[in-house]
Write a protein that holds these residues in place. Structure first.
Motif, PDB file in Angstrom:
ATOM      1  N   LYS A   1       0.827  -1.203   0.000  1.00 15.42           N
ATOM      2  CA  LYS A   1       0.000   0.000   0.000  1.00 15.42           C
ATOM      3  C   LYS A   1       0.861   1.253   0.000  1.00 15.42           C
TER       4      LYS A   1
ATOM      5  N   LEU B   1       1.946   1.770  -3.478  1.00 17.13           N
ATOM      6  CA  LEU B   1       0.864   2.342  -4.282  1.00 17.13           C
ATOM      7  C   LEU B   1       0.782   3.859  -4.076  1.00 17.13           C
TER       8      LEU B   1
ATOM      9  N   ALA C   1       0.856   1.048 -10.641  1.00 16.85           N
ATOM     10  CA  ALA C   1      -0.090   0.987  -9.538  1.00 16.85           C
ATOM     11  C   ALA C   1      -1.260   0.069  -9.862  1.00 16.85           C
ATOM     12  N   THR C   2      -1.771   0.146 -11.086  1.00 18.49           N
ATOM     13  CA  THR C   2      -2.907  -0.704 -11.465  1.00 18.49           C
ATOM     14  C   THR C   2      -2.515  -2.176 -11.447  1.00 18.49           C
TER      15      THR C   2
ATOM     16  N   ALA D   1      -2.138  -3.295  -7.732  1.00 17.53           N
ATOM     17  CA  ALA D   1      -3.417  -3.433  -7.043  1.00 17.53           C
ATOM     18  C   ALA D   1      -4.179  -4.658  -7.540  1.00 17.53           C
ATOM     19  N   ARG D   2      -4.145  -4.924  -8.820  1.00 16.89           N
ATOM     20  CA  ARG D   2      -4.837  -6.102  -9.345  1.00 16.89           C
ATOM     21  C   ARG D   2      -4.180  -7.381  -8.840  1.00 16.89           C
TER      22      ARG D   2
ATOM     23  N   SER E   1      -7.694  -8.913  -0.257  1.00 16.69           N
ATOM     24  CA  SER E   1      -9.006  -8.267  -0.294  1.00 16.69           C
ATOM     25  C   SER E   1      -9.963  -9.051   0.594  1.00 16.69           C
TER      26      SER E   1
ATOM     27  N   VAL F   1     -10.010  -3.201  -6.812  1.00 18.67           N
ATOM     28  CA  VAL F   1      -8.829  -2.540  -7.377  1.00 18.67           C
ATOM     29  C   VAL F   1      -8.989  -1.035  -7.292  1.00 18.67           C
TER      30      VAL F   1
ATOM     31  N   LEU G   1      -8.421   0.203  -3.664  1.00 17.80           N
ATOM     32  CA  LEU G   1      -7.011   0.305  -3.296  1.00 17.80           C
ATOM     33  C   LEU G   1      -6.349   1.518  -3.943  1.00 17.80           C
ATOM     34  N   ILE G   2      -6.693   1.777  -5.200  1.00 11.89           N
ATOM     35  CA  ILE G   2      -6.116   2.927  -5.895  1.00 11.89           C
ATOM     36  C   ILE G   2      -6.567   4.231  -5.233  1.00 11.89           C
TER      37      ILE G   2
END
Length: 647
Positions: A476, A479, A509-510, A513-514, A523, A562, A565-566
């Motif tokens: 995190k 991110l 970042a994407t 997160a994925r 998650s 996702v 988180l972003i």
């Protein structure tokens, strides 16, 4: 001990050239023989009618009458020649005009010359055919009819021999292969306890970790015949050729047993059978089938050890990996800090070092580097020192080489406007400030707005020690670090002035997160399950479904997680930069002045302290000329934050 010099072997290329020159010389002689038979005496060629007219005028002094040809001289001494028909009145005319004439006897060609003339073309054809057949037998692996022969080469390194002393940083892998070498040197040591020599060892590791170097070290230590071949050398366009080469390779190995056969990049021939479309009866699968039989079939191949290397063990056929074929799978990992220190010591032996060089410090600053990366770093440092005209390689050159290897070369000639430089400075200052204030971020190592590689600026974070896994807190934080640059630009310039420089940050970042949602079980809504994308692969023009394990509802939930988180990362970065806006301005201004700052310098700047640089050590903003950018903005990733190579 007297070293006897080996006789110098003739160059095969020069030998072939000499043979072809001999053939060409024979052709020249052959042509010249025919030309000599038809060559005429020197003189002007005249018509027969002119010859008769000159005879009638009394201008001809002498003539030699041959078979269809008359050679002679005029009264003035000029020579002539003419083709004469069968003229029965010629002798009478010459007598009347008092011309001195002689009759040349017809040339008698011997029987053997006639046979030579007639047989020479056939002898040339037979000679060329004999030469081609001999070359095919000598170079069976590369000849026109020898494509079924093995291309394995016996390695005999008399100069530049590699031993286990040259292999550092992978002690466990070296120990397992050292046992194979000991077995070859003294089989009775293991045989008296019932041990059998391993049939195969598979070296598995990332590119550049030293798999091929280990194989060369085995060849240098074992003192037995060592055959080397690439996996791609087996496969050809003709079905059955690869299997024939495998059989021929093992036949050669049996003649030289005990020996070692090294197959590099074995995944080129050892992939899963039946994985493609069709009936699977292709060249690669037949080659793999023959390799499986030769390694462990009805016919025992005692004394032949197969050592193979690959960085894709997941694609290999299970039958190839079972005990009895590859009894050992030796993992060749990226070295830790101790291993990197030893590897650097091996490579630094070859260059003159300044007293300030500390290999331990360099090893600490290069987490995730492979052996090949470290060798490249040492070489780049030596090249930089040579370019500066130095006699010793100092620590400064190693630091510059490390920056060049990890971040790319400086693009000093790139033209940027002052506005672009200022936007890049705030972008990188945003990354750096987030990394200094968000718990879980790696320590800030360096931040620069000098274009390097494909980026307009780089923020470089290094972990304090080698890392083999990451916690949710660290991910995190990373991110939030990704969005520090874009949010800093948004705070300073507003939404209308946002540019394309953050595209690489958004992509990183994407993807991260994925992966957290679909692979790492981070998650709460989706739980500890591994999900896959509903992606299609295009194969031979047809769309083939690869995975169908995610429903539409689950896919929507994945997208929601996702996005959550972003958005959390964006909020964290915005909070940090808003609360420390004055620090953002100080750091951005310092980057415009100095262009490159270390982590410690950045910490002192945000506190308002002087970093202690003289004006001569700073790089003035005018170092990059003003003017339009030479690269379209849509093609510049720009402003990405640097991260260490993966461990």
């Amino acid at each position: 001990m007297n070293d006897e010099k080996e006789p110098k072997q003739p160059n095969p290329w020069m030998k072939s050239l000499a043979i072809w020159m001999g053939i060409l010389l024979a052709l020249v002689v052959f042509v010249s023989m025919f030309e000599s038979s038809s060559r005429t005496a020197a003189g002007d060629q005249i018509a027969y009618s002119e010859f008769l007219a000159r005879v009638n005028d009394g201008a001809v002094r002498e003539a030699d009458i041959g078979d269809g040809v008359i050679n002679g001289k005029f009264n003035n001494g000029a020579a002539f020649t003419t083709n004469a028909p069968n003229d029965p009145m010629l002798i009478q005319r010459l007598s009347e005009k008092n011309v001195l004439f002689r009759a040349k006897p017809a040339e008698q060609t011997s029987f053997w010359m006639i046979m030579l003339y007639q047989s020479l073309p056939f002898l040339l054809i037979l000679g060329i055919a004999f030469f081609v057949m001999r070359q095919m037998q000598k170079n069976a692996g590369s000849g026109a009819m020898g494509f079924g022969k093995s291309r394995a080469k016996m390695l005999t390194e008399k100069h530049g021999r590699v031993t286990f002393d040259d292999v550092a940083g992978i002690d466990e892998a070296r120990e397992e292969l050292q046992e194979i070498v000991d077995f070859l040197k003294d089989p009775t040591k293991f045989a008296r306890l019932g041990g059998k020599i391993p049939k195969g060892a598979l070296l598995v590791g990332s590119p550049g970790t030293g798999k091929t170097l280990l194989a060369r070290a085995i060849a240098g230590e074992a003192n037995v015949p060592f055959f080397t071949i690439s996996g791609s050398d087996f496969v050809e366009m003709f079905v059955g050729v690869g299997a024939s080469r495998v059989r021929d390779m093992f036949e050669q190995a049996k003649k030289n047993a005990p020996c070692i056969v090294f197959i590099d990049e074995i995944d080129a021939v050892g992939r899963h059978r039946g994985a493609g479309l069709g009936n699977g009866n292709d060249e690669r699968e037949q080659t793999l089938n023959q390799l499986l039989v030769e390694m462990d079939g009805f016919e025992a191949n005692e004394g032949i050890i197969i050592v193979a290397a690959t960085n894709r063990p997941d694609v290999l056929d299970p039958a190839l990996l079972r005990p009895g074929r590859f009894d050992r799978q030796v993992v060749v990992p990226r070295p830790d800090i101790e291993g990197r220190d030893k590897i650097l010591a091996v490579h630094m032996k070859k260059i003159p070092l300044a007293p300030d060089v500390n290999s331990r410090t360099i090893a600490r600053g290069t987490p995730g580097f492979s052996g090949a990366d470290l060798a490249n770093l040492v070489n780049e440092a030596a090249l930089l020192a040579a370019r500066k005209g130095k006699r010793l390689v100092a620590m400064k050159e190693f630091e510059e080489a490390k920056d060049k290897v990890m971040m790319g070369a400086e693009r000093k000639s790139m033209v940027m406007t002052e506005d672009e430089k200022k936007a890049t400075a705030y972008h990188e200052a945003g990354h750096a400030l987030v990394s200094l204030h968000v718990p879980g971020c790696d320590p800030l190592h360096k931040v620069t707005i000098i274009p390097r590689g494909r980026a307009l600026g780089v923020t470089w974070n290094l972990p304090e020690r080698d890392r083999y896994s990451m916690t949710m807190k660290q991910m995190k934080a990373r991110l939030a670090l990704c969005f520090g640059g874009r949010i800093a630009e948004q705070i300073i310039y507003g939404n209308d002035e946002l540019n394309t420089g953050a595209s690489n940050d958004i992509q990183q970042a994407t993807d991260m997160a994925r992966s957290m949602v679909m692979e790492y079980g981070m998650s709460e809504k989706l739980g500890w399950l591994r999900y896959r994308d509903n992606q299609d692969e295009v194969f031979l023009g047809h769309s083939v479904a690869r995975n169908q394990s995610v429903s539409e509802a689950t896919a929507q939930l994945i997208d929601q997680e996702v996005r959550r988180l972003i958005e959390e990362a964006e909020h964290t970065a915005r909070t940090v930069l808003t609360e420390h806006l004055d620090e953002l301005h100080r750091l951005g201004s310092a980057l415009l002045e100095y262009e490159t700052l270390s982590g410690e310098e950045a910490k002192r700047i945000i506190k308002g302290d002087d970093i202690g640089r003289d004006d001569g050590n700073s790089r003035a903003p005018a170092a990059l000329s003003t003017g339009g950018s030479s690269i379209p903005k849509s093609r510049r990733p720009g402003g990405g934050w640097g991260e260490p190579k993966p461990a």
